[in-house]
Design an enzyme around this catalytic site. Sequence first.
Site, mmCIF file in Angstrom:
data_model
loop_
_atom_site.group_PDB
_atom_site.id
_atom_site.type_symbol
_atom_site.label_atom_id
_atom_site.label_comp_id
_atom_site.label_asym_id
_atom_site.label_seq_id
_atom_site.Cartn_x
_atom_site.Cartn_y
_atom_site.Cartn_z
ATOM 1 N N SER A 209 5.528 203.307 72.124
ATOM 2 C CA SER A 209 6.776 203.168 72.890
ATOM 3 C C SER A 209 7.754 204.278 72.532
ATOM 4 C CB SER A 209 7.490 201.858 72.565
ATOM 5 O OG SER A 209 6.617 200.803 72.502
ATOM 6 N N GLU B 54 3.868 205.059 82.097
ATOM 7 C CA GLU B 54 4.401 206.392 81.828
ATOM 8 C C GLU B 54 3.240 207.246 81.295
ATOM 9 O OE1 GLU B 54 9.068 205.604 80.637
ATOM 10 O OE2 GLU B 54 7.562 205.129 79.129
HETATM 11 N N1 CAA Z 1 -0.313 188.121 82.064
HETATM 12 C C1 CAA Z 1 -0.710 188.082 83.348
HETATM 13 N N2 CAA Z 1 0.088 187.655 84.352
HETATM 14 C C2 CAA Z 1 1.333 187.217 84.028
HETATM 15 C C3 CAA Z 1 1.811 187.227 82.710
HETATM 16 C C4 CAA Z 1 0.928 187.700 81.703
HETATM 17 N N3 CAA Z 1 1.276 187.758 80.416
HETATM 18 N N4 CAA Z 1 3.093 186.748 82.704
HETATM 19 C C5 CAA Z 1 3.392 186.452 83.973
HETATM 20 N N5 CAA Z 1 2.341 186.740 84.775
HETATM 21 C C6 CAA Z 1 2.278 186.618 86.223
HETATM 22 C C7 CAA Z 1 2.242 185.177 86.664
HETATM 23 O O1 CAA Z 1 0.918 184.682 86.698
HETATM 24 C C8 CAA Z 1 2.856 185.266 88.044
HETATM 25 O O2 CAA Z 1 1.872 185.716 88.979
HETATM 26 P P1 CAA Z 1 1.956 185.239 90.521
HETATM 27 O O3 CAA Z 1 3.260 185.759 91.046
HETATM 28 O O4 CAA Z 1 0.743 185.888 91.131
HETATM 29 O O5 CAA Z 1 1.903 183.750 90.455
HETATM 30 C C9 CAA Z 1 3.890 186.387 87.926
HETATM 31 O O6 CAA Z 1 3.483 187.168 86.792
HETATM 32 C C10 CAA Z 1 5.256 185.849 87.700
HETATM 33 O O7 CAA Z 1 5.227 185.030 86.546
HETATM 34 P P2 CAA Z 1 5.996 183.645 86.396
HETATM 35 O O8 CAA Z 1 6.205 183.007 87.745
HETATM 36 O O9 CAA Z 1 5.346 182.844 85.316
HETATM 37 O O10 CAA Z 1 7.380 184.038 85.753
HETATM 38 P P3 CAA Z 1 8.485 185.029 86.262
HETATM 39 O O11 CAA Z 1 8.578 185.087 87.748
HETATM 40 O O12 CAA Z 1 9.652 184.632 85.456
HETATM 41 O O13 CAA Z 1 7.966 186.476 85.787
HETATM 42 C C11 CAA Z 1 7.851 188.236 84.232
HETATM 43 C C12 CAA Z 1 7.646 186.757 84.459
HETATM 44 C C13 CAA Z 1 6.858 189.034 85.090
HETATM 45 C C14 CAA Z 1 7.569 188.507 82.752
HETATM 46 C C15 CAA Z 1 9.325 188.633 84.648
HETATM 47 O O14 CAA Z 1 10.237 187.794 83.985
HETATM 48 C C16 CAA Z 1 9.677 190.060 84.344
HETATM 49 O O15 CAA Z 1 9.346 190.966 85.079
HETATM 50 N N6 CAA Z 1 10.415 190.282 83.211
HETATM 51 C C17 CAA Z 1 10.806 191.604 82.756
HETATM 52 C C18 CAA Z 1 9.662 192.198 81.977
HETATM 53 C C19 CAA Z 1 9.984 193.571 81.514
HETATM 54 O O16 CAA Z 1 11.035 194.140 81.720
HETATM 55 N N7 CAA Z 1 9.003 194.156 80.817
HETATM 56 C C20 CAA Z 1 9.160 195.456 80.229
HETATM 57 C C21 CAA Z 1 9.467 195.265 78.788
HETATM 58 S S1 CAA Z 1 9.676 196.819 77.982
HETATM 59 C C22 CAA Z 1 8.124 197.229 77.516
HETATM 60 O O17 CAA Z 1 7.154 196.550 77.682
HETATM 61 C C23 CAA Z 1 8.019 198.578 76.922
HETATM 62 C C24 CAA Z 1 7.863 198.653 75.498
HETATM 63 O O18 CAA Z 1 7.327 199.661 75.095
HETATM 64 C C25 CAA Z 1 8.363 197.659 74.549
#
Ligand code: CAA
Length: 284
Positions: A120, A153
Site C-alpha cells: 500500500s 493501481e
Molecule cells: N468478498 C466478496 N464479495 C464481497 C465482500 C467480500 N469480502 N464484501 C462484500 N461483498 C459483496 C457482497 O456479496 C455484495 O455483492 P452483491 O451486490 O452482488 O450482492 C456487495 O459486495 C455489497 O456487499 P454488502 O451488500 O454486504 O454490503 P455493502 O453494500 O455495505 O458493501 C462494501 C460492502 C463493498 C465493503 C462497501 O461498504 C464499500 O465499498 N466500502 C468501501 C470499501 C473501500 O473503500 N475499500 C478500499 C479500502 S482502502 C484499501 O483497500 C487500500 C489499502 O491499501 C489499505
Amino acid sequence: MMEIRTVGIIGTGTMGLGIAQVCAQSGFNVIAVKATPGSWEKAKASLEGGLNKSVERGKMAAADRDALVGRITFTTDERAVADCDLIIESIIEDLQTKKDLFRRLEAICRPDTLLCTNTSTLSVTAMMAVCKHRSRVAGLHFFNPAPVMKLVEVIHAFETSEEVIETLDQFCKTISKGPVIVQDTTGFIVNRLLTPYMLNAIRMLERGTGTIESIDQAMKTGAAHPMGPFELADYIGLDVVEAMAHNIFEDVRHEHHAPPHTLTRLVQLGYLGRKTGKGFYDYA
Ligand code: CAA
C-alpha cells in the site's frame, strides 16, 4: 506483450485470498502460497466459505465455484511458484521482509517472470533494487474487498519496462478490473488521499467537532461514501492505517501526516478494528 497463464500469490491473508479468487474466477491457474508458519487448510476454508455464501445467495453456480476452487493450488512451499508467469506478493507490510522475498523469488523464477507487490505504501523501487532483472518488477495494488473493488493501481517503479506495464494493464482488464497506471510514490493515488482523510476525521473527533457516528453519517449521506471514515478505518485495520500514516509521514515529514494520538493508543491496546472485534466501533 508477455503471456500470462499461471499466477503465483504469496501470502494468503485477506488480500492474497481475494486476489487469488479474482484471478481464478477469470480462468487463470493460481498457486497460492501460505507465507507464515502453519498449514494452508484454514485459508482454503476461508475462501470456500465466501464462495459458498455467493452460491447460497444465488450469485454463483455451484459448478462455477467448484471450477474456481479447482484452479487454485494451495501450498506452503514457496518454490511451487517457480513456473508462474506472474507473481503477486501480499505478505506483511515490512520492507525488509518483502526485499528478502524478492531476492528468493528471483533465485527461483525465470528472468522474465513478472514480480509484483501489493504493497500500500512501501517503495516498489526499493524492492526492485534487490533484483538483478529489474525491468519485470512492478506494483499491482488491489483494494479491499478485492473481489468487489474495481480499481487496481499498476505501479510503474523506477526501472519497470513499458512492456511490463502494458502486460499488467491488460492483465487487470482481463480480470475485469479498471487499472490506473501510477508512478512509484508513497501511497500511490488512493492511499495518499485516503490516509490523510481518515487522519483528519480522527483529529476532528479529538477536537470534539462531532462523534464517531455523526462524522461517519455526514460523509455517507453528504458525500455519498459507502462507509464513513471510522467504519473504513476499522474495515482496513487500524494497524494498517497507522502503518500507512507512518510511511507517508516518513516520506513527507509534515505533521499533517503523523498518526493522531487516538489511533496510536487504539493500536497499542490491540483494538485494530473489525478483525479484533473492536476499533472505533464494537463488533462483538
Ligand atoms: N468478498 C466478496 N464479495 C464481497 C465482500 C467480500 N469480502 N464484501 C462484500 N461483498 C459483496 C457482497 O456479496 C455484495 O455483492 P452483491 O451486490 O452482488 O450482492 C456487495 O459486495 C455489497 O456487499 P454488502 O451488500 O454486504 O454490503 P455493502 O453494500 O455495505 O458493501 C462494501 C460492502 C463493498 C465493503 C462497501 O461498504 C464499500 O465499498 N466500502 C468501501 C470499501 C473501500 O473503500 N475499500 C478500499 C479500502 S482502502 C484499501 O483497500 C487500500 C489499502 O491499501 C489499505
